[in-house]
Design a protein around this motif. Structure first.
Motif, PDB file in Angstrom:
ATOM      1  N   LEU A   1      51.304  51.639 -13.586  1.00  0.00           N
ATOM      2  CA  LEU A   1      50.138  51.591 -13.996  1.00  0.00           C
ATOM      3  C   LEU A   1      49.929  50.244 -14.862  1.00  0.00           C
ATOM      4  O   LEU A   1      49.412  49.332 -15.009  1.00  0.00           O
ATOM      5  N   LEU A   2      50.815  50.055 -16.176  1.00  0.00           N
ATOM      6  CA  LEU A   2      50.406  49.455 -17.545  1.00  0.00           C
ATOM      7  C   LEU A   2      50.902  48.063 -16.753  1.00  0.00           C
ATOM      8  O   LEU A   2      49.832  46.946 -17.039  1.00  0.00           O
ATOM      9  N   SER A   3      51.741  47.688 -15.720  1.00  0.00           N
ATOM     10  CA  SER A   3      52.204  46.426 -15.507  1.00  0.00           C
ATOM     11  C   SER A   3      51.028  45.820 -14.657  1.00  0.00           C
ATOM     12  O   SER A   3      50.966  44.539 -14.550  1.00  0.00           O
ATOM     13  N   THR A   4      50.641  46.748 -13.833  1.00  0.00           N
ATOM     14  CA  THR A   4      49.544  46.040 -13.249  1.00  0.00           C
ATOM     15  C   THR A   4      48.256  45.412 -13.752  1.00  0.00           C
ATOM     16  O   THR A   4      47.787  44.715 -13.243  1.00  0.00           O
ATOM     17  N   ILE A   5      47.804  46.433 -15.165  1.00  0.00           N
ATOM     18  CA  ILE A   5      46.294  46.183 -15.416  1.00  0.00           C
ATOM     19  C   ILE A   5      46.920  44.524 -16.599  1.00  0.00           C
ATOM     20  O   ILE A   5      46.241  44.202 -15.845  1.00  0.00           O
ATOM     21  N   VAL A   6      48.240  44.711 -16.438  1.00  0.00           N
ATOM     22  CA  VAL A   6      48.642  43.080 -17.653  1.00  0.00           C
ATOM     23  C   VAL A   6      48.979  42.194 -16.976  1.00  0.00           C
ATOM     24  O   VAL A   6      48.106  40.694 -17.215  1.00  0.00           O
ATOM     25  N   ILE A   7      49.036  42.275 -15.397  1.00  0.00           N
ATOM     26  CA  ILE A   7      49.446  41.011 -15.483  1.00  0.00           C
ATOM     27  C   ILE A   7      47.789  40.493 -14.195  1.00  0.00           C
ATOM     28  O   ILE A   7      47.810  39.444 -13.713  1.00  0.00           O
ATOM     29  N   CYS A   8      47.390  41.286 -14.087  1.00  0.00           N
ATOM     30  CA  CYS A   8      45.877  40.985 -13.698  1.00  0.00           C
ATOM     31  C   CYS A   8      45.241  40.102 -15.026  1.00  0.00           C
ATOM     32  O   CYS A   8      44.310  39.436 -14.294  1.00  0.00           O
ATOM     33  N   THR A   9      45.746  39.770 -15.836  1.00  0.00           N
ATOM     34  CA  THR A   9      44.786  38.845 -16.454  1.00  0.00           C
ATOM     35  C   THR A   9      45.544  37.192 -16.577  1.00  0.00           C
ATOM     36  O   THR A   9      44.826  36.576 -16.621  1.00  0.00           O
TER      37      THR A   9
END
Length: 323
Positions: free
Chosen positions: A119-127
């Motif tokens: 979940l954290l990785s998905t949010i970060v990569i959205c940037t």
């Protein structure tokens, strides 16, 4: 602390085939990164050492003729393929040139990452969505999709310098980064060396770049180094008792106590090293397919589903290329 599916301590996948407890890792045996999914990844078999030698012969990448780094990012293309594209194509399982946050989520789960890290990785990569937009697009993608061909434009600062601005892998810069922070024969990097390497690459006021670098290397360590990491908590307690002596007393020399405490932490930590070959395979995405195969064979349903999606895309591409 998260664990890996292949770690003996994890006990394997749960009843439905998923492992919500940790990260994919099989220790540090030799990996074969050239046997899986070369057909669906056009950059899978690229010889980046040969590419770098060709670039050096042509004067590309040196101080005198480093023109490719000064051109507009939208115009930069490497005729032999881009490592960063190969890195991102793993998450583009349907081969449409873009991957959504859902694709990122499924890809990380297929690699065996825990739910929290995924979940954290998905949010970060959205940037990375907005920088990856095709040329001429100014409005952000409302679905935070990332365009694979524009992934090189999401390159951030405070990194190792192993990716050029065109997204290709710079073997010379990677070797310089690796050799300057590791001990001979420069085959592995320890957690302490990795921390120092990331800290020394910080650029002034580059808060996003520093955060992205820490995030990327932490994810890399969880993938390759965590399963072999050990922390001897009993040794720590024994050393604390020895340093303080009787309960409530303070050591006579504060400097000596701090020095002993640092030495104790170093003694308590062991393993957790990352191999150079693993990191090199990570840059061009080869290792993702190998780990996905291992996860699928170990019963990870996310990996099985993601592999089937890649296989369907491969078959579709073959049918389209038939005369």
């Amino acid at each position: 602390m998260p664990r890996t599916n292949n770690d003996a301590r994890s006990g394997g996948p749960n009843d439905d085939g998923n492992d919500d407890s940790g990260f994919a890792n099989d220790g540090h045996e030799a990996h074969d990164y050239t046997t899986s999914y070369s057909a669906i990844n056009p950059y899978h078999d690229t010889d980046y050492s040969a590419l770098q030698a060709k670039e050096d012969a042509n004067g590309v990448g040196n101080d005198e003729s480093n023109k490719d780094d000064r051109r507009d990012a939208n115009m930069i293309k490497d005729e032999n393929g881009e490592a960063m594209i190969g890195h991102g194509e793993f998450f583009d399982a349907d081969g449409d040139g873009v991957f959504s946050p859902l694709d990122t989520f499924q890809g990380f789960r297929a690699l065996g990452y825990s739910l929290a890290i995924t979940l954290l990785s998905t949010i970060v990569i959205c940037t990375m969505s907005y920088p990856s937009l095709p040329a001429g697009h100014w409005l952000p993608d409302p679905f935070f999709r990332i365009y694979v061909n524009g992934l090189h434009k999401a390159k951030h600062g405070s990194d190792s310098g192993s990716f050029k601005r065109d997204g290709s892998f710079n073997a010379k810069r990677f070797n310089e980064f690796w050799n300057s922070h590791t001990d001979a024969p420069h085959e592995e990097i320890t957690p302490v060396q990795l921390y120092r390497a990331v800290a020394e690459r910080r650029l002034a006021y580059d808060f996003y770049g520093m955060f992205a670098a820490v995030f990327e290397w932490l994810a890399t360590w969880l993938l390759f180094g965590y399963s072999s990491f050990r922390f001897n908590i009993r040794l720590v307690f024994e050393r604390i008792s020895h340093l303080f002596g009787a309960v409530g007393s303070e050591p006579a020399d504060e400097k000596e106590w701090k020095k002993s405490w640092t030495a104790t932490l170093k003694m308590a930590c062991s393993g957790g090293n990352i191999k150079k070959e693993d990191v090199e395979a990570l840059y061009n995405g080869k290792v993702f397919y190998t780990i996905m195969d291992r996860q699928a064979d170990a019963g990870n349903e996310w990996a099985r589903s993601w592999r089937r999606k890649h296989e369907r895309t491969r078959m579709t591409m073959k049918l389209k290329t038939r005369p």
